[in-house]
Scaffold this motif. Structure first.
Motif, PDB file in Angstrom:
ATOM      1  N   VAL A  62       0.845  -1.198   0.000  1.00  0.00           N
ATOM      2  CA  VAL A  62       0.000   0.000   0.000  1.00  0.00           C
ATOM      3  C   VAL A  62       0.879   1.247   0.000  1.00  0.00           C
ATOM      4  O   VAL A  62       2.010   1.234   0.509  1.00  0.00           O
ATOM      5  N   PRO A  63       0.400   2.352  -0.570  1.00  0.00           N
ATOM      6  CA  PRO A  63       1.240   3.551  -0.704  1.00  0.00           C
ATOM      7  C   PRO A  63       1.763   4.097   0.620  1.00  0.00           C
ATOM      8  O   PRO A  63       2.888   4.593   0.689  1.00  0.00           O
ATOM      9  N   GLU A  64       0.955   4.031   1.673  1.00  0.00           N
ATOM     10  CA  GLU A  64       1.354   4.647   2.943  1.00  0.00           C
ATOM     11  C   GLU A  64       2.475   3.881   3.658  1.00  0.00           C
ATOM     12  O   GLU A  64       3.179   4.443   4.496  1.00  0.00           O
ATOM     13  N   TYR A  65       2.618   2.597   3.320  1.00  0.00           N
ATOM     14  CA  TYR A  65       3.564   1.766   4.076  1.00  0.00           C
ATOM     15  C   TYR A  65       4.957   1.875   3.456  1.00  0.00           C
ATOM     16  O   TYR A  65       5.366   1.066   2.635  1.00  0.00           O
ATOM     17  N   TYR A  66       5.689   2.900   3.870  1.00  0.00           N
ATOM     18  CA  TYR A  66       7.016   3.203   3.324  1.00  0.00           C
ATOM     19  C   TYR A  66       8.112   2.211   3.734  1.00  0.00           C
ATOM     20  O   TYR A  66       9.119   2.067   3.013  1.00  0.00           O
ATOM     21  N   PRO A  67       8.035   1.506   4.901  1.00  0.00           N
ATOM     22  CA  PRO A  67       9.192   0.716   5.332  1.00  0.00           C
ATOM     23  C   PRO A  67       9.659  -0.324   4.318  1.00  0.00           C
ATOM     24  O   PRO A  67      10.865  -0.488   4.114  1.00  0.00           O
ATOM     25  N   THR A  68       8.736  -1.034   3.681  1.00  0.00           N
ATOM     26  CA  THR A  68       9.147  -2.090   2.758  1.00  0.00           C
ATOM     27  C   THR A  68       9.893  -1.529   1.558  1.00  0.00           C
ATOM     28  O   THR A  68      10.952  -2.036   1.172  1.00  0.00           O
ATOM     29  N   TYR A 216       0.125   2.692   9.303  1.00  0.00           N
ATOM     30  CA  TYR A 216      -0.568   1.583   9.968  1.00  0.00           C
ATOM     31  C   TYR A 216      -2.090   1.749   9.925  1.00  0.00           C
ATOM     32  O   TYR A 216      -2.801   1.089  10.676  1.00  0.00           O
ATOM     33  N   ASP A 217      -2.558   2.625   9.042  1.00  0.00           N
ATOM     34  CA  ASP A 217      -4.007   2.809   8.865  1.00  0.00           C
ATOM     35  C   ASP A 217      -4.246   3.294   7.438  1.00  0.00           C
ATOM     36  O   ASP A 217      -4.696   4.419   7.219  1.00  0.00           O
ATOM     37  N   ASP A 218      -3.929   2.447   6.464  1.00  0.00           N
ATOM     38  CA  ASP A 218      -3.956   2.830   5.060  1.00  0.00           C
ATOM     39  C   ASP A 218      -5.377   3.096   4.582  1.00  0.00           C
ATOM     40  O   ASP A 218      -6.360   2.560   5.126  1.00  0.00           O
ATOM     41  N   ALA A 219      -5.484   3.921   3.556  1.00  0.00           N
ATOM     42  CA  ALA A 219      -6.785   4.328   3.030  1.00  0.00           C
ATOM     43  C   ALA A 219      -7.572   3.164   2.444  1.00  0.00           C
ATOM     44  O   ALA A 219      -8.805   3.185   2.430  1.00  0.00           O
ATOM     45  N   GLN A 220      -6.878   2.148   1.952  1.00  0.00           N
ATOM     46  CA  GLN A 220      -7.569   0.990   1.375  1.00  0.00           C
ATOM     47  C   GLN A 220      -8.150   0.058   2.440  1.00  0.00           C
ATOM     48  O   GLN A 220      -8.950  -0.817   2.123  1.00  0.00           O
ATOM     49  N   GLY A 221      -7.714   0.214   3.676  1.00  0.00           N
ATOM     50  CA  GLY A 221      -8.239  -0.610   4.768  1.00  0.00           C
ATOM     51  C   GLY A 221      -7.611  -1.983   4.891  1.00  0.00           C
ATOM     52  O   GLY A 221      -8.144  -2.843   5.594  1.00  0.00           O
ATOM     53  N   VAL A 222      -6.464  -2.186   4.266  1.00  0.00           N
ATOM     54  CA  VAL A 222      -5.819  -3.497   4.340  1.00  0.00           C
ATOM     55  C   VAL A 222      -5.324  -3.772   5.764  1.00  0.00           C
ATOM     56  O   VAL A 222      -5.476  -4.883   6.285  1.00  0.00           O
ATOM     57  N   THR A 223      -4.746  -2.763   6.408  1.00  0.00           N
ATOM     58  CA  THR A 223      -4.273  -2.962   7.777  1.00  0.00           C
ATOM     59  C   THR A 223      -5.435  -3.241   8.722  1.00  0.00           C
ATOM     60  O   THR A 223      -5.304  -4.032   9.662  1.00  0.00           O
ATOM     61  N   ALA A 224      -6.565  -2.617   8.475  1.00  0.00           N
ATOM     62  CA  ALA A 224      -7.748  -2.893   9.297  1.00  0.00           C
ATOM     63  C   ALA A 224      -8.165  -4.357   9.160  1.00  0.00           C
ATOM     64  O   ALA A 224      -8.488  -5.021  10.153  1.00  0.00           O
ATOM     65  N   LEU A 225      -8.165  -4.883   7.943  1.00  0.00           N
ATOM     66  CA  LEU A 225      -8.495  -6.292   7.732  1.00  0.00           C
ATOM     67  C   LEU A 225      -7.503  -7.206   8.445  1.00  0.00           C
ATOM     68  O   LEU A 225      -7.885  -8.224   9.025  1.00  0.00           O
ATOM     69  N   PHE A 226      -6.234  -6.834   8.375  1.00  0.00           N
ATOM     70  CA  PHE A 226      -5.178  -7.595   9.044  1.00  0.00           C
ATOM     71  C   PHE A 226      -5.426  -7.650  10.548  1.00  0.00           C
ATOM     72  O   PHE A 226      -5.329  -8.718  11.174  1.00  0.00           O
ATOM     73  N   ASN A 227      -5.763  -6.517  11.143  1.00  0.00           N
ATOM     74  CA  ASN A 227      -6.008  -6.452  12.575  1.00  0.00           C
ATOM     75  C   ASN A 227      -7.265  -7.242  12.953  1.00  0.00           C
ATOM     76  O   ASN A 227      -7.259  -8.049  13.896  1.00  0.00           O
ATOM     77  N   LEU A 228      -8.343  -7.052  12.202  1.00  0.00           N
ATOM     78  CA  LEU A 228      -9.608  -7.742  12.494  1.00  0.00           C
ATOM     79  C   LEU A 228      -9.509  -9.251  12.267  1.00  0.00           C
ATOM     80  O   LEU A 228     -10.259 -10.029  12.877  1.00  0.00           O
ATOM     81  N   SER A 251      -5.251   3.095  14.845  1.00  0.00           N
ATOM     82  CA  SER A 251      -3.800   3.304  14.858  1.00  0.00           C
ATOM     83  C   SER A 251      -3.526   4.624  15.570  1.00  0.00           C
ATOM     84  O   SER A 251      -4.115   5.645  15.218  1.00  0.00           O
ATOM     85  N   ARG A 252      -2.634   4.604  16.562  1.00  0.00           N
ATOM     86  CA  ARG A 252      -2.351   5.839  17.306  1.00  0.00           C
ATOM     87  C   ARG A 252      -0.867   5.919  17.659  1.00  0.00           C
ATOM     88  O   ARG A 252      -0.201   4.900  17.842  1.00  0.00           O
ATOM     89  N   TRP A 253      -0.346   7.150  17.741  1.00  0.00           N
ATOM     90  CA  TRP A 253       1.048   7.389  18.106  1.00  0.00           C
ATOM     91  C   TRP A 253       1.143   7.650  19.603  1.00  0.00           C
ATOM     92  O   TRP A 253       0.410   8.471  20.152  1.00  0.00           O
ATOM     93  N   ASN A 254       2.021   6.910  20.268  1.00  0.00           N
ATOM     94  CA  ASN A 254       2.281   7.094  21.694  1.00  0.00           C
ATOM     95  C   ASN A 254       3.647   7.765  21.826  1.00  0.00           C
ATOM     96  O   ASN A 254       4.688   7.102  21.734  1.00  0.00           O
ATOM     97  N   HIS A 263      -4.891  -0.997  17.883  1.00  0.00           N
ATOM     98  CA  HIS A 263      -5.929  -1.462  18.794  1.00  0.00           C
ATOM     99  C   HIS A 263      -7.142  -1.906  17.995  1.00  0.00           C
ATOM    100  O   HIS A 263      -7.347  -1.486  16.843  1.00  0.00           O
ATOM    101  N   LEU A 264      -7.962  -2.732  18.620  1.00  0.00           N
ATOM    102  CA  LEU A 264      -9.292  -3.067  18.127  1.00  0.00           C
ATOM    103  C   LEU A 264     -10.286  -2.498  19.122  1.00  0.00           C
ATOM    104  O   LEU A 264     -10.315  -2.906  20.289  1.00  0.00           O
ATOM    105  N   GLU A 265     -11.062  -1.539  18.683  1.00  0.00           N
ATOM    106  CA  GLU A 265     -11.953  -0.793  19.574  1.00  0.00           C
ATOM    107  C   GLU A 265     -13.390  -1.265  19.422  1.00  0.00           C
ATOM    108  O   GLU A 265     -13.914  -1.345  18.299  1.00  0.00           O
TER     109      GLU A 265
END
Length: 336
Positions: A62-68, A216-228, A251-254, A263-265
């Motif tokens: 996904v575009p937002e996930y720069y690390p890879t 960790y919260d991409d617009a396509q929702g892939v990370t959400a599917l991964f978490n769920l 997804s939140r920054w601490n 988190h799953l809320e």
């Protein structure tokens, strides 16, 4: 008022109530213990069933996930230098191998290597090894299905002990652990690899919090599917009745802990069962599923030194987003 998940015969989307006979006892213990805590939590290692592993590979695209993308470019630029230092016939031991996509870059520079992938998901491990063997027909592959959080017995340790050992731990997976647990893991890796070993590790850096949370919260929702998918796995393997649709991905920054948290809320008050045990959550209450710690270069050196590793090379990209580090087991003889 609590929403109570219906039984499976009324709504099959909540998962079966009969406990799956193949459920991992450690998975059951971690889930039941984690759901009983005030801040509910499930260790991130349980994301990676077959579906979870596939979804994580999709996240890396996904575009937002720069690390890879950033780490891949660093590997392409610097793996030849790693091979020159270590030797092209080394044993490459990858901790949490996944699809082994990045490993292909390393192995191109090490054509006589023996590859030892370690992964907790045996089905995904077999699939990845088959794909890799097709690309490198002459490569010797010795897969090990294990939890690499503990020292792992390598079946080749007695065969040619003098050959170099290179641990490979890309993806900033070390960031999933607290710094204390990260030190324990890196010490465990040193025990697995032996004293005359090197480690090639990718570590994500501290940067703008908006970029971090978006990754960790991409617009396509892939990370959400991964978490769920973790909740779906609990339902399937532990006889859970968790109403997956009543949860949302967060997804939140601490800043105090220098980490992104997943988190799953719960959207509203709910009741459900797992392995026959009842649980309830208030609306807004969360299950903490993952930490992604970010480090500064000085903190990375401290982390490695505390674990018995000495930094030899430290490479980064032009933006300073990500670090690729080659380290050596401290106390081992340094080549001239």
């Amino acid at each position: 008022m609590y929403f109570t998940a219906p039984r499976n015969d009324e709504n099959p989307t909540v998962g079966p109530l009969a406990r799956a006979p193949e459920a991992d006892p450690a998975f059951r213990a971690d889930v039941l213990r984690g759901l009983a805590q005030t801040q509910k939590a499930v260790p991130a290692r349980w994301f990676y069933d077959m579906r979870g592993s596939q979804l994580f590979e999709a996240i890396t695209q996904v575009p937002e996930y720069y690390p890879t993308r950033t780490e891949t470019a660093l590997l392409q630029a610097h793996c030849p230098a790693v091979a020159e230092r270590i030797g092209s016939d080394a044993r490459v031991v990858e901790f949490g191998s996944g699809s082994s996509i990045k490993t292909r870059i390393l192995l191109k520079s090490m054509p006589r290597a023996t590859y030892v992938p370690i992964d907790i998901c045996g089905e995904f491990l077999d699939e990845a090894c088959a794909a890799l063997q097709g690309l490198f027909p002459a490569l010797r592959i010795v897969p090990v299905e294990a939890n690499f959080m503990n020292p792992v017995h390598l079946p080749l340790r007695q065969d040619g002990e003098a050959r170099s050992m290179l641990g490979f731990f890309p993806g900033s997976t070390i960031g999933n652990l607290t710094p204390e647990a990260a030190v324990d893991l890196l010490r465990s890796m040193r025990e697995t690899l032996g004293t005359n070993a090197h480690l090639l590790i990718g570590i994500d850096r501290v940067k703008d919090p908006q970029r971090l949370t978006a990754a960790y919260d991409d617009a396509q929702g892939v990370t959400a599917l991964f978490n769920l998918n973790l909740l779906q796995r609990i339902n399937r393997e532990l006889g859970g009745s968790i109403p997956v649709g009543e949860f949302r991905h967060v997804s939140r920054w601490n800043p105090l802990a220098s980490r992104v948290e997943m988190h799953l809320e719960a959207r509203r008050a709910i009741r459900f069962e797992v392995d026959g045990q009842p649980f309830r959550m208030e609306g807004g209450e969360t299950i903490h599923t993952e930490n992604c710690h970010k480090y500064r270069p000085g903190e990375m050196r401290v982390l490695l030194a505390a674990s018995g590793w000495r930094e030899l090379e430290h490479w980064t990209d032009p933006q300073g987003d990500f670090s690729l580090i080659l380290a050596k087991a401290d106390g081992a003889r340094q080549e001239p």
